[in-house]
Enzyme design. Structure first.
Site, PDB file in Angstrom:
ATOM      1  N   GLU A  70       0.826  -1.208   0.000  1.00 26.58           N
ATOM      2  CA  GLU A  70       0.000   0.000   0.000  1.00 26.58           C
ATOM      3  C   GLU A  70       0.864   1.263   0.000  1.00 26.58           C
ATOM      4  O   GLU A  70       0.545   2.258  -0.672  1.00 26.58           O
ATOM      5  CB  GLU A  70      -0.929   0.007   1.216  1.00 26.58           C
ATOM      6  CG  GLU A  70      -2.008  -1.059   1.192  1.00 26.58           C
ATOM      7  CD  GLU A  70      -1.531  -2.373   1.790  1.00 26.58           C
ATOM      8  OE1 GLU A  70      -0.303  -2.517   2.014  1.00 26.58           O
ATOM      9  OE2 GLU A  70      -2.383  -3.249   2.049  1.00 26.58           O
ATOM     10  N   ARG A 273       8.235 -12.838   1.268  1.00 31.55           N
ATOM     11  CA  ARG A 273       7.469 -11.615   1.509  1.00 31.55           C
ATOM     12  C   ARG A 273       7.934 -10.924   2.789  1.00 31.55           C
ATOM     13  O   ARG A 273       7.946  -9.692   2.865  1.00 31.55           O
ATOM     14  CB  ARG A 273       5.976 -11.965   1.598  1.00 31.55           C
ATOM     15  CG  ARG A 273       5.063 -10.806   1.970  1.00 31.55           C
ATOM     16  CD  ARG A 273       5.056  -9.740   0.901  1.00 31.55           C
ATOM     17  NE  ARG A 273       4.153  -8.645   1.245  1.00 31.55           N
ATOM     18  CZ  ARG A 273       4.463  -7.643   2.053  1.00 31.55           C
ATOM     19  NH1 ARG A 273       5.649  -7.602   2.627  1.00 31.55           N
ATOM     20  NH2 ARG A 273       3.592  -6.694   2.295  1.00 31.55           N
ATOM     21  N   GLY A 314      13.359  -3.454   0.117  1.00 31.87           N
ATOM     22  CA  GLY A 314      13.502  -2.387  -0.867  1.00 31.87           C
ATOM     23  C   GLY A 314      14.381  -2.712  -2.061  1.00 31.87           C
ATOM     24  O   GLY A 314      14.789  -1.799  -2.783  1.00 31.87           O
TER      25      GLY A 314
END
Length: 441
Positions: A70, A273, A314
């Protein structure tokens, strides 16, 4: 008030009472999460609504993005808001999303961890920050927060809104409660027509449809020097990536690698994840006799390396640029799926399991255009990986279709900004009337 409305009102009151009762237990719970690396121990007070930054003068828009996906999705939206001189307070719920915000946005926005959905924490947060508008991303509905915003007449908007089939069915079982909550939203901007209709059926109004703003996100960045170094190490080995995997999927990836290794000289790039699971995943791989190189250790990739374990935050842009075939996880052993648009826009053929309700519309478009394929199980995944690694023409066609499809999907950001115009234009005008303090952005 009819019986259904009374029942809904009572259910929401019970939620509040339970929250009040849980308040004494919340700090030990957060400390336990901090020990596991899931909370920032130095900033736990933010979860109780205590600020750690100064509120700037002028209009302030509060934007809440729960986690990494998000946060990444609304980075372009936040940049647009800052171009209009509107201060943005970004709250997130995970340590990884806070790091993404810091790396991508720096001091251009104010970051705080989201307060727990407990009345004292929410009231303390709102008393201090006094946002003019609150925007949630995708599916964030917190009853206490929504009630407090409504009481203070602060409009709450949901952007890039989605609703999985399972969530919709669950809300429909408690429709009076859903209507009591969703009717408080000032605006819903949904990802698809189906998402929009689901929100309408649950009492939200007005509802607009924008498309998925993740298609308007920039491709994840990559350090070209690091990428070049890994390309030298990999040389001409065939590679594939399994990204955003959940528990159970890493074992399937290991099975696929072992099945195909002898035929292709394969290097598998595995990106869980949750990077904090790196030790657990490495131990499982080693038990299966696989040689692992970890990114966090800067291990070199040698001819003996089976798995390159991407256990960093990242760097998805790096991992996806080292291959042109990607399986997207949370779709075989876990439910919901992860974003397939990132690998598609970076030139990867996309594979996925069938459990992709959180990205239903994106997958439908990618599959329809031939840029993604759905596999049912581990055996089918192994066959698909083998076929695409050994069939350059088929893989290239999927890659080209993905690049074309993701380009066609763009435009949701402009539609979202248009939908928000009535709420943000007054803030933009007001911002221009507030003198800037020296050194502020």
């Amino acid at each position: 008030m009819n019986a259904s409305e009374a029942a809904a009102s009572f259910a929401l009151k019970v939620y509040g009472w339970v929250g009040q009762g849980a308040l004494p237990l919340s700090r030990p719970w957060l400390f336990q999460r901090a020990r596991k690396g899931k909370e920032d121990k130095a900033r736990l007070n933010e979860r109780f609504g205590y600020p750690s930054r100064e509120r700037p003068a002028g209009p302030l828009l509060w934007l809440h993005a729960a986690s990494v996906g998000e946060t990444m999705a609304v980075i372009p939206l936040m940049r647009e808001l800052r171009r209009r001189d509107i201060h943005v307070l970004l709250t997130t719920g995970t340590v990884t999303s806070a790091e993404i915000a810091r790396d991508r946005l720096g001091d251009t926005v104010i970051h705080q961890y989201v307060p727990l959905d407990l009345r004292p924490a929410v009231q303390r947060f709102l008393d201090y920050w006094q946002p003019d508008v609150a925007i949630g991303v995708e599916s964030e509905i917190w009853p206490t927060t929504l009630a407090e915003l409504n009481q203070r007449q602060i409009p709450q908007i949901l952007v890039n809104a989605r609703m999985s089939d399972r969530s919709f069915q669950r809300w429909m079982r408690y429709k009076p409660v859903a209507e009591a909550l969703f009717s408080k939203l000032a605006l819903v901007i949904a990802q698809s027509d189906l998402d929009g209709q689901n929100f309408r059926d649950l009492g939200a109004w007005p509802v607009q449809v924008s498309g998925n703003i993740k298609a308007d996100s920039d491709a994840p960045p990559c350090d070209d020097v690091v990428r070049a170094s890994y390309n030298v190490q990999i040389r001409n080995r065939k590679t594939w990536a399994a990204i955003s995997t959940f528990d159970g999927e890493e074992a399937i990836v290991a099975m696929v690698h072992r099945a195909l290794k002898a035929h292709t000289g394969l290097l598998t790039i595995l990106v869980p994840r949750h990077p904090e699971r790196g030790d657990e995943v490495e131990a499982m791989l080693k038990e299966k006799g696989l040689v692992v190189a970890r990114r966090t250790r800067n291990d070199p990739i040698t001819d003996e390396t089976d798995i390159f374990l991407g256990d960093t935050i990242g760097e998805m842009g790096l991992y996806l640029r080292l291959t042109d075939l990607a399986f997207v996880g949370r779709s075989l052993t876990a439910d919901g799926g992860q974003n397939p648009m990132e690998p598609a826009m970076l030139g990867c053929a996309v594979l996925s399991g069938p459990k992709v309700s959180n990205f239903r519309d994106a997958y439908q478009q990618l599959v329809r255009k031939g840029s993604a394929r759905v596999v049912r199980d581990a055996e089918m995944l192994a066959k698909a990986v083998h076929f695409l690694l050994t069939n350059d023409l088929a893989r290239t066609k999927m890659i080209d279709a993905g690049l074309e499809t993701t380009q066609e999907m763009r435009g949701a950001l402009a539609a979202t900004m248009k939908g928000l115009e009535a709420h943000i234009s007054p803030l933009s005008v007001q911002a221009k009337l507030v003198p800037r303090a020296a050194g502020t952005n």
